[in-house]
Design an enzyme around this catalytic site. Structure first.
Site, PDB file in Angstrom:
ATOM      1  N   CYS A 185      24.008   1.489  37.339  1.00 36.62           N
ATOM      2  CA  CYS A 185      22.949   1.073  36.425  1.00 36.62           C
ATOM      3  C   CYS A 185      22.846  -0.455  36.413  1.00 36.62           C
ATOM      4  O   CYS A 185      23.863  -1.149  36.454  1.00 36.62           O
ATOM      5  CB  CYS A 185      23.128   1.523  34.992  1.00 36.62           C
ATOM      6  N   GLU A 219      28.460   8.959  53.569  1.00 34.23           N
ATOM      7  CA  GLU A 219      27.738   8.219  52.537  1.00 34.23           C
ATOM      8  C   GLU A 219      26.270   8.017  52.882  1.00 34.23           C
ATOM      9  O   GLU A 219      25.404   8.155  52.033  1.00 34.23           O
ATOM     10  CB  GLU A 219      28.357   6.816  52.359  1.00 34.23           C
ATOM     11  N   ASN A 273      24.419   0.387  29.918  1.00 35.72           N
ATOM     12  CA  ASN A 273      25.277   0.830  31.025  1.00 35.72           C
ATOM     13  C   ASN A 273      26.551   1.341  30.400  1.00 35.72           C
ATOM     14  O   ASN A 273      27.057   0.730  29.456  1.00 35.72           O
ATOM     15  CB  ASN A 273      25.695  -0.352  31.914  1.00 35.72           C
ATOM     16  N   GLY A 274      27.108   2.404  30.967  1.00 35.85           N
ATOM     17  CA  GLY A 274      28.374   2.913  30.444  1.00 35.85           C
ATOM     18  C   GLY A 274      28.194   4.292  29.850  1.00 35.85           C
ATOM     19  O   GLY A 274      27.183   4.963  30.109  1.00 35.85           O
TER      20      GLY A 274
HETATM   21  C1  G6P Z   1      31.730   3.185  44.955  1.00 33.29           C
HETATM   22  C2  G6P Z   1      31.080   2.522  46.157  1.00 33.29           C
HETATM   23  C3  G6P Z   1      32.074   2.417  47.302  1.00 33.29           C
HETATM   24  C4  G6P Z   1      33.325   1.674  46.848  1.00 33.29           C
HETATM   25  C5  G6P Z   1      33.946   2.326  45.615  1.00 33.29           C
HETATM   26  C6  G6P Z   1      35.017   1.436  45.010  1.00 33.29           C
HETATM   27  O1  G6P Z   1      31.987   4.519  45.232  1.00 33.29           O
HETATM   28  O2  G6P Z   1      29.938   3.260  46.560  1.00 33.29           O
HETATM   29  O3  G6P Z   1      31.481   1.712  48.383  1.00 33.29           O
HETATM   30  O4  G6P Z   1      34.259   1.659  47.881  1.00 33.29           O
HETATM   31  O5  G6P Z   1      32.950   2.517  44.591  1.00 33.29           O
HETATM   32  O6  G6P Z   1      34.401   0.267  44.560  1.00 33.29           O
HETATM   33  P1  G6P Z   1      35.130  -1.102  44.317  1.00 33.29           P
HETATM   34  O7  G6P Z   1      34.051  -2.022  43.826  1.00 33.29           O
HETATM   35  O8  G6P Z   1      36.191  -0.846  43.302  1.00 33.29           O
HETATM   36  O9  G6P Z   1      35.690  -1.548  45.610  1.00 33.29           O
END
Ligand code: G6P
Length: 616
Positions: free
Chosen positions: A2, A496, A101-102
């Site tokens: 969001c 993905e 958000n949240g």
């Molecule tokens: C989401 C994103 C991923 C990412 C994961 C962890 O699922 O789509 O691409 O690896 O979150 O995110 P972070 O910001 O903690 O690396």
């Protein structure tokens, strides 16, 4: 997940908010909405299912006047993505509008109570409950909006970043946060405020920002004044910081997609990431996060890496290299599992939290738990000033610039590089590696960006191969040792953005199950560099070949043995075994990108995903 943007100032808010929503769209894109108060003190809320573009079409020809407004792009948690559930949400009287958000966890109880008091609801969201509660507090306590927000927030359990406007007072904008980030931009014109769930909608207008802290509420006034208080009503002094971001980093330049741009940025990104950390004279590594806390690392019994998604894959590679170079045992945990089981955490444990966004709710909770149990926390984040970076005791930023493509690419290679730097630096402090070997590794690490450049030259060939594989319903990715996590990451990238089912497996484990899936239809991507368990992987390739699987191999330049066994072969430059992942993942990123494009997918905004997951 969001996106929030808000504006209060002397300019027309609509173009600023729409542009902001476009910049935030990578965070969520199933519906979008905007609320504006015009000169006649009318509050207009427009919202629609779909993308920001759909919102623009929807408001076309409608009144979008006003110098105050809030806007939101959503990634649904409560309630399906449709225009009713999209934000902003109105209060019962139609006077207040809110974006959020949240997650408000106790929304059901509050909703029932409000219904019993005569409130009606037009959406299934937790957010609508919050704005109704705020209005209820204002009326029942006969108080101003700021105090009502404070009272309401004291009664909610959960996470929020919110922004509220009130049509009876178009000269104030209220924002608050807990668990979800919120940034206030202090406009260059001094009497202008912007708010954003991250800095992307703000950076075009100002580089002066205030990071709202946990449980803080801010009230911004049209005269340029701002007051920040916490939930206990104690006034806080807002600290203005300078943003380390520039606008060009948020543009696609000449690339069709952010993902491709970010894949191609990797050589430069890694150079920046290592800048000042590699000392080419002494052939050593210096990370202030390690040097300043040398004793902690010397005494560390164990390192626990907590992360999610792609960052977790980087963590697995980190385990291999840290254990190899420092002999400190490393465990790699999914943050979402770690935080909910009763893990053993000791005061001489070091927890490394890896998060591109620095906002992933589970990773944030995992480090809070570890901290409560006395562990020392090292953060590896990309977003400067993010919640995880601030909650950590120390850490290293990736410094690769904003990553906008939802599928993480440059952050992954930078995370692996940073973990390598950590391993080298600890090894030096602990004297687990000879000076000569350290020097060899440091020299090779410096050559890695150029070797990525070389690897990127295969782009056109990978694009051609990709057309062939659009038929596939499944893919298998195999790797051993350092390249097992790369197999996981390659499979994740494909899932993905192309929506093709893919599994990453340690190559030797294939015969314990996945081999049953192999037939002449099945593409099998094998990472088989000359370094590491080359001969063993070779046998695994033979096993696939015997079952007529289509072999796509990633090999060391000049290798002909695997090439002859493969249907398609991609060559990467030779490097130290522990650095191979940084090169071998690049063709896999390109493969998933081109397959997704060939299948007509929206690679920068894949369905159901969000760039940062700020809910559990
Ligand atoms: C989401 C994103 C991923 C990412 C994961 C962890 O699922 O789509 O691409 O690896 O979150 O995110 P972070 O910001 O903690 O690396």
């Amino acid at each position: 997940m969001c996106g929030i943007v808000g504006y209060l100032g002397s300019r027309e808010a609509y173009p600023i908010l729409i542009k902001g929503l476009h910049r935030l769209e990578y965070r969520g894109y199933d519906s979008a909405g905007i609320a504006l108060i015009n000169k006649s003190l009318e509050l207009s809320v427009y919202k629609t299912k779909g993308k920001v573009e759909d919102l623009e079409n929807y408001v076309s020809g409608k009144d979008v006047g006003g110098t105050i407004g809030i806007a939101h792009t959503r990634w649904a948690t409560h309630g399906e993505p449709n225009s009713q559930n999209a934000h902003p949400h109105y209060s019962q009287s139609g006077r207040l509008a809110l974006i959020h958000n949240g997650i408000i966890e106790n929304y059901k109880v509050i909703k029932e109570e409000l219904i019993s008091k005569g409130y009606t609801f037009s959406s299934d969201t937790d957010t609508e409950v919050l704005i109704q509660l705020i209005e209820y507090m204002q009326i029942s306590h006969n108080t101003n909006l700021f105090d009502a927000v404070q009272l309401a927030l004291k009664n909610v359990i959960g996470a929020y970043a919110i922004a509220i406007i009130d049509k009876s007072n178009p000269n104030q904008l209220i924002a608050a946060r807990k668990g979800s980030p919120l940034i206030i931009g202090v406009g260059d014109k001094e009497t202008e405020f912007l708010i954003g769930s991250d800095a992307t909608p703000i950076v075009e207008y100002t580089n002066k920002v205030i990071y709202l802290e946990e449980e803080e509420i801010a009230i911004m006034h049209r005269d340029g004044s701002i007051t920040v208080k916490n939930l206990s009503n104690v006034e806080q002094t807002p600290i203005i910081k300078t943003l380390e971001m520039n606008l060009s980093q948020l543009e696609k330049a000449n690339f069709p997609h952010f993902m491709l741009k970010e894949i191609f940025e990797q050589p430069e990104a890694l150079r920046t990431s290592m800048l000042g950390r590699l000392n080419m004279e002494s052939k050593t590594v210096r990370l202030s996060g390690i040097i300043d806390h040398r004793d902690k690392f010397l005494k560390a019994n164990r390192i626990i890496i907590c992360a999610c998604g792609t960052s977790w894959h980087a963590g697995l590679i980190g385990k291999y290299i840290i254990e190899e170079l420092t002999r400190i045992p490393v465990e790699v945990e999914y943050s979402s599992e770690f935080r909910y089981r009763n893990p053993v955490i000791k005061s001489n444990d070091i927890v490394i939290a890896i998060s591109q966004s620095g906002e992933t709710a589970d990773t944030l909770a995992a480090i809070k738990l570890a901290k409560e149990n006395g562990a020392f926390i090292y953060g590896i984040c990309n977003v400067v000033g993010s919640s995880i970076a601030r909650a950590a005791d120390t850490g290293s930023y990736l410094h690769v610039g904003p990553e906008i493509g939802v599928a993480s690419t440059k952050a992954f290679t930078a995370q692996v590089t940073t973990l390598t730097l950590i391993a080298l630096n600890i090894a030096e402090e602990k004297k687990t590696l000879s000076k000569e070997r350290t020097a060899e590794l440091v020299e090779e690490l410096q050559r890695i960006p150029e070797k990525i450049n070389e690897t990127l030259q295969m782009n056109t060939r990978i694009k051609l191969y990709s057309q062939i594989f659009t038929y596939a319903k499944n893919f298998i990715y195999l790797g051993r040792g350092y390249n097992y996590p790369v197999a996981l990451e390659g499979a994740l990238k494909l899932k993905e953005i192309s929506y093709i089912h893919a599994e990453g497996y340690p190559a030797a484990e294939m015969k314990h199950g996945p081999i049953a899936l192999i037939d002449e239809e099945m593409p099998v991507v094998v990472i088989a560099p000359k370094r590491g368990m080359y001969e063993k992987v070779l046998s695994n390739i033979q096993e696939v070949k015997a079952r007529k699987g289509k072999i796509i191999s990633i090999v060391t330049k000049g290798d002909t043995t695997v090439k002859e066994l493969s249907d398609f072969c991609l060559e990467i430059p030779d490097t130290e075994e522990c650095f191979v992942p940084i090169l071998s993942v690049v063709p896999l990123q390109l493969l998933s990108y081109h397959i997704a494009i060939a299948k007509g997918r929206n690679v920068d905004q894949p369905r159901n995903l969000a760039k940062s997951v700020t809910v559990e």
